[in-house]
Scaffold this motif. Sequence first.
Motif, short mmCIF file in Angstrom:
data_model
loop_
_atom_site.label_atom_id
_atom_site.label_comp_id
_atom_site.label_asym_id
_atom_site.label_seq_id
_atom_site.Cartn_x
_atom_site.Cartn_y
_atom_site.Cartn_z
N TRP A 50 0.83 -1.21 0.00
CA TRP A 50 0.00 0.00 0.00
C TRP A 50 0.87 1.26 0.00
N GLN A 92 -1.64 3.70 -1.67
CA GLN A 92 -3.03 3.27 -1.56
C GLN A 92 -3.55 3.46 -0.14
N SER A 122 -11.31 -1.52 -2.61
CA SER A 122 -10.20 -2.27 -3.20
C SER A 122 -10.68 -3.06 -4.41
N ASP A 174 -5.91 -5.90 -5.07
CA ASP A 174 -5.45 -5.37 -3.79
C ASP A 174 -4.91 -6.52 -2.95
#
Length: 282
Positions: free
Chosen positions: A185, A190, A267, A271
């Motif tokens: 992430w 993210q 997501s 993801d």
Amino acid sequence: MLRVRPLPFEATASCVQRLATAYRLTLPQLLHGAGITLHGHGTLPPAELHLNHNAARHLAVLARTPLPHLTRAPPHLPHNDTARSTEAAAHWKRLEAEQQPVRACTLCTRHRSHGATGTAWVHRPAHRLVCPRHHQAAPDPRLTTTLHTLAVPELTDAHHAHQRLLRHPRATTAWTTARAITTRWYDHQQHLTHRWHTRLTKLIADSPHLATTSSASPALLARDLVTYPETVALARTLAVLPNQPHRTTDDALSLIAHRLELPSLASNANDPLRAFLTHTRH
């Protein structure tokens, strides 16, 4: 004779160097005076000192620490009685990047060195990322000075939460998974980018040298520290999730979003968290 206590998980070379500093000697001079033959050349953190059993015994006498106590701290001291008849010898060995030690808390080091030095290097386990007492951390071997964490109190909270996580039988697996997910992430910006950027900015403000280390960017050097609170929170949640893939993925995502203090975790199929919850968890 001086007594220098090893730090938990301290690199052997660091322990020997602190002892040498206390005697106002160089590391080779100390080993030579102790009857230990030094082979090769090296320096911390890219190299580590490996001692055989006889050398460890000599070091224990110098450090005024019983050998069993000494071998519980530096991880590269021998724990068995092999090769008793060989000469006392020490060897420098190169370390891969992921094996290299990091700087220890300077105040903890001074306390254990009777004020002689504040420099030590430790092979730090994940749950020792932060010194909660003195608010210091060194998340990367390329940092030659610790970072101050007082301005980011959630790091200390995460440290204590991590200690509680260790009691869970699935702690190791949950931590490894959570760290891989939050690292992904972070690298791909993210979910928590704004929070992590704010935290990094605070760390740089308190430790300006983080922004002047030429070997890597502050974002990379401090990555494990910046993501630490969320990694711990995610690991603690993953550790207690029921092993029921597919059917509870959306429920699990909602729970994790709540634990991470996010309104939701939007997501896609790629993801890493959704992939873990859907395909890997069993």
